[in-house]
Design an enzyme around this catalytic site. Structure first.
Site, PDB file in Angstrom:
ATOM      1  N   LYS A  95      -1.137  24.785  19.165  1.00 36.07           N
ATOM      2  CA  LYS A  95      -1.597  25.749  17.894  1.00 36.07           C
ATOM      3  C   LYS A  95      -1.298  24.848  16.656  1.00 36.07           C
ATOM      4  O   LYS A  95      -0.682  25.238  15.588  1.00 36.07           O
ATOM      5  CB  LYS A  95      -0.711  27.056  17.723  1.00 36.07           C
ATOM      6  CG  LYS A  95      -1.246  28.049  19.026  1.00 36.07           C
ATOM      7  CD  LYS A  95      -0.856  29.303  18.748  1.00 36.07           C
ATOM      8  CE  LYS A  95      -1.035  30.350  19.954  1.00 36.07           C
ATOM      9  NZ  LYS A  95      -0.055  30.068  21.101  1.00 36.07           N
ATOM     10  N   ASP A  98      -2.191  22.054  10.390  1.00 36.76           N
ATOM     11  CA  ASP A  98      -1.702  21.321   9.259  1.00 36.76           C
ATOM     12  C   ASP A  98      -2.688  20.413   8.874  1.00 36.76           C
ATOM     13  O   ASP A  98      -3.943  20.332   9.331  1.00 36.76           O
ATOM     14  CB  ASP A  98      -0.340  20.485   9.497  1.00 36.76           C
ATOM     15  CG  ASP A  98       0.551  20.495   8.078  1.00 36.76           C
ATOM     16  OD1 ASP A  98       0.118  20.223   7.195  1.00 36.76           O
ATOM     17  OD2 ASP A  98       1.725  20.593   8.424  1.00 36.76           O
ATOM     18  N   GLY A 100      -4.972  17.023   8.199  1.00 34.68           N
ATOM     19  CA  GLY A 100      -5.308  16.084   9.094  1.00 34.68           C
ATOM     20  C   GLY A 100      -4.347  15.039   9.410  1.00 34.68           C
ATOM     21  O   GLY A 100      -4.143  14.647  10.596  1.00 34.68           O
TER      22      GLY A 100
HETATM   23  O1  S5P Z   1      -3.780  35.144  21.032  1.00 32.97           O
HETATM   24  C1  S5P Z   1      -3.080  34.446  21.537  1.00 32.97           C
HETATM   25  C2  S5P Z   1      -3.041  33.232  21.852  1.00 32.97           C
HETATM   26  C3  S5P Z   1      -2.283  32.401  22.625  1.00 32.97           C
HETATM   27  S1  S5P Z   1      -2.495  30.770  23.106  1.00 32.97           S
HETATM   28  N1  S5P Z   1      -2.139  35.163  22.229  1.00 32.97           N
HETATM   29  C4  S5P Z   1      -1.399  34.746  23.196  1.00 32.97           C
HETATM   30  O2  S5P Z   1      -0.483  35.249  23.644  1.00 32.97           O
HETATM   31  N2  S5P Z   1      -1.261  33.359  23.423  1.00 32.97           N
HETATM   32  C5  S5P Z   1      -0.586  32.626  24.338  1.00 32.97           C
HETATM   33  O3  S5P Z   1      -0.736  32.970  25.568  1.00 32.97           O
HETATM   34  C6  S5P Z   1       1.104  32.990  24.229  1.00 32.97           C
HETATM   35  O4  S5P Z   1       1.811  32.047  23.239  1.00 32.97           O
HETATM   36  C7  S5P Z   1       1.986  32.699  25.471  1.00 32.97           C
HETATM   37  O5  S5P Z   1       1.932  31.706  25.815  1.00 32.97           O
HETATM   38  C8  S5P Z   1       0.327  33.448  26.305  1.00 32.97           C
HETATM   39  C9  S5P Z   1       0.685  34.686  26.777  1.00 32.97           C
HETATM   40  O6  S5P Z   1       1.813  35.044  27.660  1.00 32.97           O
HETATM   41  P1  S5P Z   1       1.935  36.496  28.517  1.00 32.97           P
HETATM   42  O7  S5P Z   1       3.519  36.259  28.954  1.00 32.97           O
HETATM   43  O8  S5P Z   1       1.930  37.417  27.094  1.00 32.97           O
HETATM   44  O9  S5P Z   1       0.797  36.681  29.149  1.00 32.97           O
END
Ligand code: S5P
Length: 274
Positions: A95, A98, A100
């Site tokens: 994620k 920042d 470039g």
């Molecule tokens: O909107 C988001 C984007 C991401 S990448 N919501 C999220 O939950 N994630 C990621 O997906 C979060 O950082 C975590 O690693 C994973 C979800 O994990 P869970 O244990 O809730 O399934």
């Protein structure tokens, strides 16, 4: 025109010029898996044990490499070996957010050297297009792919409406590197004139916030089922974390859960093709 999400993963693979996108779609078809497993554990040994156990069921292992307390270069060597052994791609969920110049350094340097091992990574759209051109200067020569965060699964997320539209427009201008979105819905046609079905563009939609047994956690996470996400929402890949490794369960249980999510995700994909 037939909407993207009613075409098979195999049919779509051939249309992507980006190598990471193509490989991911090919692995998905080969393994009959649209399951990305997020292995958010904090010790190297446990991380590798879980990845080895769930490898057969997944197309993509998602990492948060900065949460691993005893990280070393050998972890990366072993992770890459497991990716060859089990035939999955690697997605570092960094994620980036920042300017470039800074993201170039964060992506290629430091302890983790993400670009050297991660097939796919992601970035917030908040800094504007320069975040993509910065990351692309490192990632494109290595054949990597980028996902933009267009929406989030957490309660009260600000990534909606015109922000989401802006992210999609940024992606359209960088089709060689941006392969799709972290999102809760399909994005084709968003921010352009036509309806989805009239626009022949294909972005991969990778969706977190997936769970079969819970509707959320105590910190704002919100879950939908694989059927809601893939069959009804048209998403391509489900991300599952704690639904698979959570609760301190043993390895056989983790494998049983991984297969359950793989089967549910695939069933939902087959349902939407009909
Ligand atoms: O909107 C988001 C984007 C991401 S990448 N919501 C999220 O939950 N994630 C990621 O997906 C979060 O950082 C975590 O690693 C994973 C979800 O994990 P869970 O244990 O809730 O399934």
């Amino acid at each position: 025109m037939r909407p993207t999400f009613t075409r098979s993963y195999t049919e779509r693979a051939g249309k992507f010029s980006n190598p990471a996108a193509r490989q991911l779609l090919e692995v998905m078809a080969r393994k009959q898996s649209n399951l990305c497993i997020s292995v958010d554990v904090t010790l190297k040994g446990e991380f590798l044990e879980v990845v080895d156990a769930v490898g057969p069921y997944t197309c993509l292992i998602k990492t948060h490499i900065d949460i691993i307390e005893d990280f070393d270069q050998d972890l990366i060597t072993q992770l890459k070996n497991l990716s060859s052994k089990h035939d999955f791609l690697i997605f570092e969920d960094r994620k980036f957010a920042d300017i470039g110049n800074t993201v170039v350094l964060q992506y290629s340097k430091g302890v983790h050297k993400i670009a050297s091992w991660s097939d796919i990574t992601n970035a917030h759209a908040i800094p504007g297009p320069s975040i993509i051109t910065g990351l692309a200067s490192v990632g494109v020569p290595l054949g990597r792919g980028l996902l933009l965060l267009a929406e989030m699964s957490s309660k009260g997320s600000l990534a909606s409406g015109s922000y989401t539209e802006g992210a999609v427009r940024m992606a359209r201008d960088h089709r060689d590197f941006v392969i799709g979105f972290i999102a809760q819905n399909r994005m084709e046609g968003i921010g352009s004139r036509g309806f989805e079905a009239e626009v022949d563009e294909d972005f991969l939609i990778i969706t977190p916030g997936v769970g079969l047994d819970q509707s959320g956690d105590s910190m704002g996470q919100q879950y939908r089922t694989p059927f809601q996400v893939v069959a009804e929402g048209g998403s391509d890949v489900i991300i599952v974390g704690r639904g698979i490794y959570g609760g301190g369960v043993d390895i056989p249980t983790i494998q049983t859960r991984a297969e359950r999510y793989r089967a549910e995700g695939w069933k939902a994909y087959e349902a939407r093709l009909k």
